[in-house]
Design a protein around this motif. Structure first.
Motif, PDB file in Angstrom:
ATOM      1  N   ASP B 182       6.948  -7.457  -6.986  1.00  0.00           N
ATOM      2  CA  ASP B 182       6.467  -6.077  -6.932  1.00  0.00           C
ATOM      3  C   ASP B 182       7.304  -5.269  -6.081  1.00  0.00           C
ATOM      4  OD1 ASP B 182       4.992  -3.836  -6.955  1.00  0.00           O
ATOM      5  OD2 ASP B 182       3.473  -4.300  -5.727  1.00  0.00           O
ATOM      6  N   GLU B 184       6.941  -2.083  -4.885  1.00  0.00           N
ATOM      7  CA  GLU B 184       6.010  -1.494  -3.713  1.00  0.00           C
ATOM      8  C   GLU B 184       5.720  -2.382  -2.426  1.00  0.00           C
ATOM      9  OE1 GLU B 184       2.770   0.608  -5.388  1.00  0.00           O
ATOM     10  OE2 GLU B 184       3.966   2.275  -6.060  1.00  0.00           O
ATOM     11  N   GLN B 185       5.674  -3.603  -2.974  1.00  0.00           N
ATOM     12  CA  GLN B 185       5.512  -4.613  -1.749  1.00  0.00           C
ATOM     13  C   GLN B 185       6.472  -4.618  -0.842  1.00  0.00           C
ATOM     14  OE1 GLN B 185       4.297  -8.856  -2.420  1.00  0.00           O
ATOM     15  NE2 GLN B 185       3.089  -8.104  -4.211  1.00  0.00           N
ATOM     16  N   GLU B 187       8.685  -2.197  -0.192  1.00  0.00           N
ATOM     17  CA  GLU B 187       8.754  -0.832   0.187  1.00  0.00           C
ATOM     18  C   GLU B 187       7.596  -0.807   1.161  1.00  0.00           C
ATOM     19  OE1 GLU B 187       8.564   1.980  -3.196  1.00  0.00           O
ATOM     20  OE2 GLU B 187      10.746   1.766  -3.336  1.00  0.00           O
ATOM     21  N   ALA B 188       6.337  -1.233   1.097  1.00  0.00           N
ATOM     22  CA  ALA B 188       5.463  -1.321   2.195  1.00  0.00           C
ATOM     23  C   ALA B 188       5.896  -2.076   3.204  1.00  0.00           C
ATOM     24  CB  ALA B 188       4.193  -2.002   1.249  1.00  0.00           C
ATOM     25  N   ALA B 189       6.555  -3.320   3.169  1.00  0.00           N
ATOM     26  CA  ALA B 189       7.284  -3.959   4.065  1.00  0.00           C
ATOM     27  C   ALA B 189       8.281  -3.005   4.855  1.00  0.00           C
ATOM     28  CB  ALA B 189       7.855  -5.237   4.052  1.00  0.00           C
ATOM     29  N   ALA B 194       9.575  -3.936   8.683  1.00  0.00           N
ATOM     30  CA  ALA B 194      10.281  -5.243   8.615  1.00  0.00           C
ATOM     31  C   ALA B 194      11.755  -5.022   8.136  1.00  0.00           C
ATOM     32  CB  ALA B 194       9.368  -6.092   7.274  1.00  0.00           C
ATOM     33  N   ASP B 198      12.999  -9.954   7.900  1.00  0.00           N
ATOM     34  CA  ASP B 198      11.737 -10.307   7.813  1.00  0.00           C
ATOM     35  C   ASP B 198      11.057 -10.257   6.455  1.00  0.00           C
ATOM     36  OD1 ASP B 198      11.373 -10.216  10.598  1.00  0.00           O
ATOM     37  OD2 ASP B 198      11.733  -8.315  10.758  1.00  0.00           O
ATOM     38  N   TYR B 202       8.747 -13.019   5.209  1.00  0.00           N
ATOM     39  CA  TYR B 202       7.496 -12.839   4.812  1.00  0.00           C
ATOM     40  C   TYR B 202       7.043 -12.316   3.623  1.00  0.00           C
ATOM     41  CZ  TYR B 202       7.181 -13.139   9.896  1.00  0.00           C
ATOM     42  OH  TYR B 202       7.336 -13.590  11.118  1.00  0.00           O
ATOM     43  N   ILE B 203       8.094 -11.776   2.436  1.00  0.00           N
ATOM     44  CA  ILE B 203       7.798 -11.365   1.562  1.00  0.00           C
ATOM     45  C   ILE B 203       8.289 -12.089   0.380  1.00  0.00           C
ATOM     46  CG2 ILE B 203       7.484  -9.280  -0.029  1.00  0.00           C
ATOM     47  CD1 ILE B 203       6.209  -9.008   2.637  1.00  0.00           C
ATOM     48  N   PRO B 206       7.867 -16.333   0.304  1.00  0.00           N
ATOM     49  CA  PRO B 206       6.687 -16.812  -0.228  1.00  0.00           C
ATOM     50  C   PRO B 206       6.332 -16.486  -1.495  1.00  0.00           C
ATOM     51  CG  PRO B 206       6.155 -15.788   1.913  1.00  0.00           C
ATOM     52  CD  PRO B 206       7.779 -15.366   1.442  1.00  0.00           C
ATOM     53  N   ALA B 290      -2.254 -23.017  -6.937  1.00  0.00           N
ATOM     54  CA  ALA B 290      -2.466 -22.109  -5.703  1.00  0.00           C
ATOM     55  C   ALA B 290      -2.319 -20.676  -6.013  1.00  0.00           C
ATOM     56  CB  ALA B 290      -1.964 -22.398  -4.334  1.00  0.00           C
TER      57      ALA B 290
END
Ligand SMILES: Nc1ncnc2c1ncn2[C@@H]1O[C@H](COP(=O)(O)OP(=O)(O)O)[C@@H](O)[C@H]1O
Ligand SMILES: [Mg+2]
Lengths: 339, 290
Positions: B182, B184-185, B187-189, B194, B198, B202-203, B206, B290
């Motif tokens: 995504d 936006e994820q 961009e949010a970071a 971040a 980072d 972190y994004i 994972p 998961a």
């Protein structure tokens, strides 16, 4: 603490100019809404302020500091995205803690702050959950939590409620207004829904095709729209626009009459027309009337059994509530308008 | 149809392929198992009869066996490290908007369509040859003496060749996974402060968890059984320096003509491969559900 100024801001994607020239001054602590039809450039303008897009020209100042080319994180603004953009593999706790972690905050400080924020947003029972295991409203609150934890100078919201159902939308609207009252920080809120804009904003910037048509308080926009676009966009049902001889009578190319500024009667009135459609909304009735020309006039009135489709009735606009517009669609100031 | 009848119909439909699989797998496996307990040497047909565990003892105590195991692990580990890290880097690169991206993506998968034997020969003669290989030419241009890749670094050379073949597969899987990340994820970071590293940690990583599992699983299965690349380049040498388990079995059976010992080796290889597979599938099962 959070005043934002846009100075001749321009944005083009390739050859397509999306924002031709935006000028805006937002005072510290103000709740400003960008409203306009879909595709008019609201998100682009917000993303320029956030620093997610690089402007083609112009300047952005936050608290008088030029941040035009500063990285997003340097602008002390937090953003809530339409999709919430939560990190799916992190727990609610980790999501909310992320900005502090990136800022290099100590673990025990982070723990205390996350507890505070989670308490204020009723998220304490969900801290260990993944975003996937939350409802839409809870996800929304996590996104807000992640935004407020850094205590930013300003918040940016991009249509944050559009993924929620109608009932939740109303309650989240109240919650965001409440948040603004509590934090007193600057907020810019993007929506295409004029009801949201009218109920939440201190001031509204009405946008059309990348231009800011008018920037004013909700009541001023309603009372004194600068042009036909704003007049038509604010208010529901939409303002009626009439051209031709009826408009010339008022020295205007077009006149505008709000649906709530029309009186009707069975046998006498200024104009005569046939009832085409009647919408009973309970508290009020919306009537669509065709005048003897091609014009359709919409007005709202208390419930009345005599209003049935096919019937001929008379209507009169309230003379002091007639808006006049020139050939370019600009409002003509003058005596024949509601003060 | 009821659930029960549905299940029965499904089993019936699966039956032919399962039967084929059993015939194709069980028969050779049973034959090998049988042979592994027999004295059976092509150079000495007079020898015969039940051998007990002596074939196994012979294979397991052979010093080459230990080295082959180490080489197999190094080969799998080395190729996985290169292809996973390289695949993620290339995937990130090809995910950027750039001119000619479609063409570049097409080119990056090309090595996957080259037969292993052919690619190994190309590497051996065109790239790594100390006399007229391109690497040697580059080394000389830089004023260095050419590296004798295949004789001085045989296992490393094989790892490079196999990694080159599997890099496109890894890149393709990672690229596909990256495209579902995504926007936006990210961009949010960025808004959350971040930096690029980072965001990777972190994004992006994972998000790539499943894809990494798939790549490791698939590649492990194939790289455990690498043979052609070794056969046409180093022939397992010098000595046993680049001999892995499949190649050792081949040497045993067809160069030393000891079918019994080779069969024992094959059974050992099957057992080891299954141990690896059980671990890998467990890991994958956890990551994929998961
Ligand atoms: N990254 C981009 N590249 C090219 N065009 C874009 C990009 N982002 C937005 N646009 C264009 O800019 C215009 C305004 O988009 P947007 O700001 O998202 O509108 P809104 O949020 O008001 O619906 C649209 O015509 C859209 O196609
Ligand atoms: Mg938008």
């Amino acid at each position: 603490m959070g005043s934002i100024k846009l100075d001749g801001l321009k944005k083009a994607f390739g050859s397509q100019t999306v924002i031709p020239d935006a000028n805006l001054e937002i005072a510290d602590g103000e709740f400003v809404v960008f409203v306009g039809p879909s595709g008019c450039g609201k998100s682009t303008l917000l993303r320029l302020i956030a620093g997610l897009e690089e402007p083609t020209d112009g300047r952005i100042l936050i608290d008088g500091r030029d941040v035009t080319h500063a990285a997003p994180a340097r602008r002390k603004l937090a953003m809530v995205f339409q999709s919430y953009a939560l990190y799916p593999h992190m727990s609610v706790y980790q999501n909310i803690a992320f900005p502090l972690k990136m800022a290099g905050e100590k673990a025990d400080v982070i723990r205390v702050r996350v507890q505070e924020v989670a308490t204020s947003l009723d998220l304490l029972p969900y801290l260990e959950r993944r975003p996937r295991a939350l409802s839409g409203g809870q996800r929304q609150r996590v996104a807000i939590g992640r935004a407020i934890i850094r205590q930013p100078a300003g918040f940016l919201f991009d249509e944050p409620l559009s993924n929620l159902d109608a009932a939740l939308r109303v309650s989240m609207r109240t919650e965001i207004s409440e948040l603004h009252r509590r934090l007193r920080s600057t907020m810019i809120y993007v929506t295409h829904d004029q009801v949201e804009a009218m109920t939440m904003a201190d001031r509204i910037a009405v946008m059309n095709a990348g231009r800011i048509e008018q920037f004013d308080t909700p009541l001023e926009l309603y009372r004194r729209p600068a042009n036909m676009f704003v007049a038509g966009f604010i208010g529901s049902p939409k303002m009626n626009f009439i051209e031709g001889a009826r408009a010339r009578e008022y020295d205007a190319r077009t006149i505008g009459i709000r649906p709530e500024a029309i009186d009707w009667s069975i046998d006498s009135g200024k104009w005569r027309g046939r009832v085409e459609r009647v919408e009973h909304l309970g508290a009020e009735t919306v009537v669509h009337l065709s005048l003897d020309t091609a014009d359709i006039l919409t007005f709202r009135t208390p419930l009345d059994e005599r209003l049935v489709a096919g019937r001929t009735i008379h209507v009169s606009p309230r003379e002091d509530s007639i808006y006049r517009f020139d050939g370019e669609g600009r409002a003509i100031p003058g005596p024949k308008r509601n003060p | 149809m009821s659930g029960y009848r549905m299940k029965r119909a499904a089993r019936l439909a699966l039956a032919p392929s399962v039967a084929l699989l059993i015939v194709g797998m069980i028969v050779p496996l049973a034959t090998t198992l049988w042979l592994s307990f027999r004295y059976y040497n092509l150079m000495n047909p007079a020898l015969g009869g039940f051998a007990g565990l002596s074939n196994y003892e012979f294979f397991l105590t052979d010093p080459a066996f230990a080295q082959a195991i180490v080489n197999t692990i190094l080969l799998v580990g080395g190729v996985l490290a290169i292809t996973v890290a390289g695949g993620i880097l290339l995937g990130l690169l090809f995910d950027q908007p750039m001119w000619g991206r479609g063409m570049a993506r097409l080119l990056v998968i090309a090595p996957f369509f080259v037969m292993p034997t052919v690619s190994a020969l190309v590497w051996k003669n065109m790239l790594m040859h100390p006399g007229y290989g391109i690497f040697a030419w580059v080394a000389m241009k830089l004023g260095l003496s050419p590296v004798e890749w295949l004789s001085n670094h045989p296992l490393l050379s094989i790892i490079l060749i196999v990694a080159w073949q599997w890099l496109p597969f890894a890149t393709l899987i990672f690229l596909t996974a990256l495209q579902s990340l995504d926007h936006e994820q990210q961009e949010a970071a960025r808004m959350d402060g971040a930096g690029p590293l980072d965001r990777l940690v972190y994004i992006i990583l994972p998000h790539l968890g499943r894809a990494i599992t798939v790549v490791i699983l698939m590649e492990t299965i194939f790289i455990l059984a690498i043979f052609a690349e070794i056969f046409v380049t180093t022939s397992g040498g010098p000595g046993y320096a680049s001999t892995n388990l499949p190649y050792l079995i081949y040497v045993q059976a067809l160069m030393q003509f000891d079918v019994g010992a080779a069969s024992a080796g094959a059974i050992i290889a099957v057992v080891l491969a299954n141990i690896v597979a059980i671990f890998a599938i467990r890991l994958a099962g956890r990551n994929l559900t998961a």
